[in-house]
Structure formats: structure tokens, C-alpha cells
Design a protein around this motif. Sequence first.
Motif, PDB file in Angstrom:
ATOM      1  N   GLY A 114     -18.538 -10.905   8.546  1.00 21.81           N
ATOM      2  CA  GLY A 114     -18.093 -12.124   9.212  1.00 21.81           C
ATOM      3  C   GLY A 114     -16.663 -11.967   9.698  1.00 21.81           C
ATOM      4  N   ALA A 115     -16.314 -12.710  10.710  1.00 23.55           N
ATOM      5  CA  ALA A 115     -15.010 -12.549  11.357  1.00 23.55           C
ATOM      6  C   ALA A 115     -13.844 -12.952  10.469  1.00 23.55           C
ATOM      7  CB  ALA A 115     -14.980 -13.357  12.651  1.00 23.55           C
ATOM      8  N   ASP A 116     -14.067 -13.828   9.507  1.00 21.68           N
ATOM      9  CA  ASP A 116     -12.966 -14.322   8.669  1.00 21.68           C
ATOM     10  C   ASP A 116     -12.786 -13.540   7.377  1.00 21.68           C
ATOM     11  OD1 ASP A 116     -12.281 -16.292  10.466  1.00 21.68           O
ATOM     12  OD2 ASP A 116     -13.656 -17.754   9.598  1.00 21.68           O
ATOM     13  N   HIS A 117     -13.552 -12.493   7.169  1.00 26.44           N
ATOM     14  CA  HIS A 117     -13.437 -11.685   5.945  1.00 26.44           C
ATOM     15  C   HIS A 117     -12.242 -10.734   6.049  1.00 26.44           C
ATOM     16  CE1 HIS A 117     -14.598  -8.870   2.757  1.00 26.44           C
ATOM     17  NE2 HIS A 117     -15.295  -9.889   2.270  1.00 26.44           N
ATOM     18  N   PHE A 118     -11.648 -10.415   4.903  1.00 23.36           N
ATOM     19  CA  PHE A 118     -10.491  -9.522   4.874  1.00 23.36           C
ATOM     20  C   PHE A 118     -10.788  -8.185   5.548  1.00 23.36           C
ATOM     21  CE2 PHE A 118      -8.258  -5.994   2.903  1.00 23.36           C
ATOM     22  CZ  PHE A 118      -6.946  -6.358   3.106  1.00 23.36           C
ATOM     23  N   ILE A 119     -11.964  -7.611   5.278  1.00 16.88           N
ATOM     24  CA  ILE A 119     -12.313  -6.301   5.845  1.00 16.88           C
ATOM     25  C   ILE A 119     -12.375  -6.372   7.365  1.00 16.88           C
ATOM     26  CG2 ILE A 119     -14.174  -4.596   6.008  1.00 16.88           C
ATOM     27  CD1 ILE A 119     -14.714  -5.084   3.027  1.00 16.88           C
ATOM     28  N   ILE A 125      -7.151  -5.284  13.000  1.00 18.92           N
ATOM     29  CA  ILE A 125      -5.725  -4.972  13.111  1.00 18.92           C
ATOM     30  C   ILE A 125      -5.513  -3.462  13.167  1.00 18.92           C
ATOM     31  CG2 ILE A 125      -3.478  -5.191  11.978  1.00 18.92           C
ATOM     32  CD1 ILE A 125      -4.437  -7.931  10.934  1.00 18.92           C
ATOM     33  N   VAL A 126      -6.285  -2.694  12.395  1.00 17.15           N
ATOM     34  CA  VAL A 126      -6.206  -1.230  12.472  1.00 17.15           C
ATOM     35  C   VAL A 126      -6.591  -0.763  13.876  1.00 17.15           C
ATOM     36  CG1 VAL A 126      -7.323   0.910  11.703  1.00 17.15           C
ATOM     37  CG2 VAL A 126      -6.513  -0.739  10.018  1.00 17.15           C
ATOM     38  N   LEU A 158       0.722  11.159  12.167  1.00 17.96           N
ATOM     39  CA  LEU A 158       1.668  10.394  11.341  1.00 17.96           C
ATOM     40  C   LEU A 158       1.845   8.972  11.884  1.00 17.96           C
ATOM     41  CD1 LEU A 158       4.416  13.037  10.501  1.00 17.96           C
ATOM     42  CD2 LEU A 158       2.816  11.947   8.910  1.00 17.96           C
ATOM     43  N   ALA A 159       1.875   8.840  13.200  1.00 19.85           N
ATOM     44  CA  ALA A 159       1.961   7.504  13.801  1.00 19.85           C
ATOM     45  C   ALA A 159       0.703   6.698  13.500  1.00 19.85           C
ATOM     46  CB  ALA A 159       2.181   7.620  15.306  1.00 19.85           C
ATOM     47  N   ASP A 160      -0.462   7.346  13.540  1.00 16.83           N
ATOM     48  CA  ASP A 160      -1.703   6.657  13.176  1.00 16.83           C
ATOM     49  C   ASP A 160      -1.678   6.218  11.715  1.00 16.83           C
ATOM     50  OD1 ASP A 160      -2.952   6.724  15.644  1.00 16.83           O
ATOM     51  OD2 ASP A 160      -3.901   8.663  15.267  1.00 16.83           O
ATOM     52  N   LEU A 161      -1.227   7.102  10.836  1.00 17.23           N
ATOM     53  CA  LEU A 161      -1.136   6.761   9.411  1.00 17.23           C
ATOM     54  C   LEU A 161      -0.188   5.587   9.200  1.00 17.23           C
ATOM     55  CD1 LEU A 161      -1.904   7.439   6.484  1.00 17.23           C
ATOM     56  CD2 LEU A 161       0.044   9.016   6.447  1.00 17.23           C
ATOM     57  N   ALA A 162       0.945   5.613   9.883  1.00 21.62           N
ATOM     58  CA  ALA A 162       1.892   4.500   9.775  1.00 21.62           C
ATOM     59  C   ALA A 162       1.276   3.208  10.311  1.00 21.62           C
ATOM     60  CB  ALA A 162       3.175   4.831  10.533  1.00 21.62           C
ATOM     61  N   GLY A 163       0.571   3.294  11.431  1.00 17.89           N
ATOM     62  CA  GLY A 163      -0.080   2.111  11.985  1.00 17.89           C
ATOM     63  C   GLY A 163      -1.160   1.559  11.075  1.00 17.89           C
ATOM     64  N   ALA A 167      -0.952  -1.938   9.218  1.00 17.30           N
ATOM     65  CA  ALA A 167      -2.020  -2.902   9.518  1.00 17.30           C
ATOM     66  C   ALA A 167      -2.628  -3.459   8.234  1.00 17.30           C
ATOM     67  CB  ALA A 167      -3.098  -2.238  10.368  1.00 17.30           C
ATOM     68  N   ILE A 168      -2.881  -2.584   7.270  1.00 12.85           N
ATOM     69  CA  ILE A 168      -3.465  -3.053   6.008  1.00 12.85           C
ATOM     70  C   ILE A 168      -2.459  -3.891   5.229  1.00 12.85           C
ATOM     71  CG2 ILE A 168      -4.361  -2.281   3.783  1.00 12.85           C
ATOM     72  CD1 ILE A 168      -5.700   0.038   5.377  1.00 12.85           C
ATOM     73  N   LEU A 169      -1.199  -3.474   5.215  1.00 11.77           N
ATOM     74  CA  LEU A 169      -0.168  -4.268   4.526  1.00 11.77           C
ATOM     75  C   LEU A 169      -0.004  -5.644   5.164  1.00 11.77           C
ATOM     76  CD1 LEU A 169       2.560  -1.552   3.829  1.00 11.77           C
ATOM     77  CD2 LEU A 169       1.056  -2.674   2.165  1.00 11.77           C
ATOM     78  N   ILE A 170      -0.016  -5.687   6.478  1.00  8.48           N
ATOM     79  CA  ILE A 170       0.092  -6.990   7.169  1.00  8.48           C
ATOM     80  C   ILE A 170      -1.119  -7.860   6.849  1.00  8.48           C
ATOM     81  CG2 ILE A 170      -0.027  -8.066   9.464  1.00  8.48           C
ATOM     82  CD1 ILE A 170       1.883  -5.853  10.421  1.00  8.48           C
ATOM     83  N   THR A 171      -2.298  -7.249   6.839  1.00 10.89           N
ATOM     84  CA  THR A 171      -3.501  -8.018   6.511  1.00 10.89           C
ATOM     85  C   THR A 171      -3.411  -8.549   5.082  1.00 10.89           C
ATOM     86  OG1 THR A 171      -4.739  -6.546   7.972  1.00 10.89           O
ATOM     87  CG2 THR A 171      -6.013  -8.002   6.556  1.00 10.89           C
TER      88      THR A 171
END
Length: 176
Positions: A114-119, A125-126, A158-163, A167-171
Motif C-alpha cells: 500500500g502507498a502509505d506503508h513505510f516500505i 524516496i530511494v 558511493l553517491a548511490d549509497l549516500a542517497g 532516503a531511508i533515514l529521512i523515511t
Amino acid sequence: MNVIAAISTLFLPSLVVLILLFALIKKKDAYGAFTEGGKEGIRLSVSLLPFLLGMLVAINILRASGFLDAMNQALSPLLITFNIPPDLLPLLFIRPISGSAALGMVADLTATYGADHFISRAAAIVQGSTDTTLYVLTVYFGAVGIKKMGRALTIGLLADLAGMTTAILITLWYFS
């Protein structure tokens, strides 16, 4: 109709007219330039085809081999330690390789949870925070003949890893 809608509706036709007027003033062959650009686009597409085909084959082999499932099982305990759902791992692996495959995974995760789930939110965002590094390197660097791409690969991953991490931290921060 409001002003913004009127401007957006007229923008492209105005741009075409402006280009044609500029070509007329400069006494340039606008149609000839347009057709020459089309020819160059077709030549570029043909030169990119082997790189695209190779990347698509590699992606399908990776997905069909079960590699992503094996990595998911091996890294699940580590991911759970950092509050990262293991269902995101295949997306984290495939995103630097293929944008369309990653988009398909985001759609699958959204349909499943579902769209509102954390995953689903983390996946979206990823998807928006990273790039298809391996795709860009193989297709575009290969098309222009760049052979040494080690540093670009390292920096891109490295830029992908940082992104992905951001993204996960922001989520976690925003939606928890």
C-alpha cells in the motif's frame, strides 16, 4: 482558465515559433538543422543499442539467477539491526543497475504494502534519491569510448549509497 495554465499551454508553440523566427533572422535552414538532428539521434540510438542490450541481459540474468534472493537472506539480520526492512534490499541492489527494473520493484512494493506503508515510502524516496550509475557508465561512457571508468564507478556507487542511506533515514525520521 488561469494565467499559469494559459502560459503552460502556449509555451511549446511559442518556443517553436521563436526558434523559427530566430532561424529566419539569422538566415539559417531550420528544417535542414531539424532533419540533421534527427539523423544524429538515430545514429546515436544505433550506437547505444549494443550497450543497452548487454545491460538488459545482465539485469535479467541477475534477477533470474536468484542472486537477489540469496543476498536478501544473507543480509536480513544486518538490515533488521538498522531498522531497514529486508524487502527493500532487492531495490537497493537493482537501483544502480536499472531504473526501469527498480521502478517495477517500487510498483510491486507499493502494490503489496500500500502507498502509505513505510516500505513503499522508503522505496519511492530511494527511487528519487539515487541514479542508475552502472547504466549511465556502460551506456554513455561506452558510447563515447571512455574505457577507464573506475573512479567514476566508485564515486557513482558511493553517491548511490549516500542517497539510499539518506532516503531511508529521512523515511525513518519523517514517517515514524
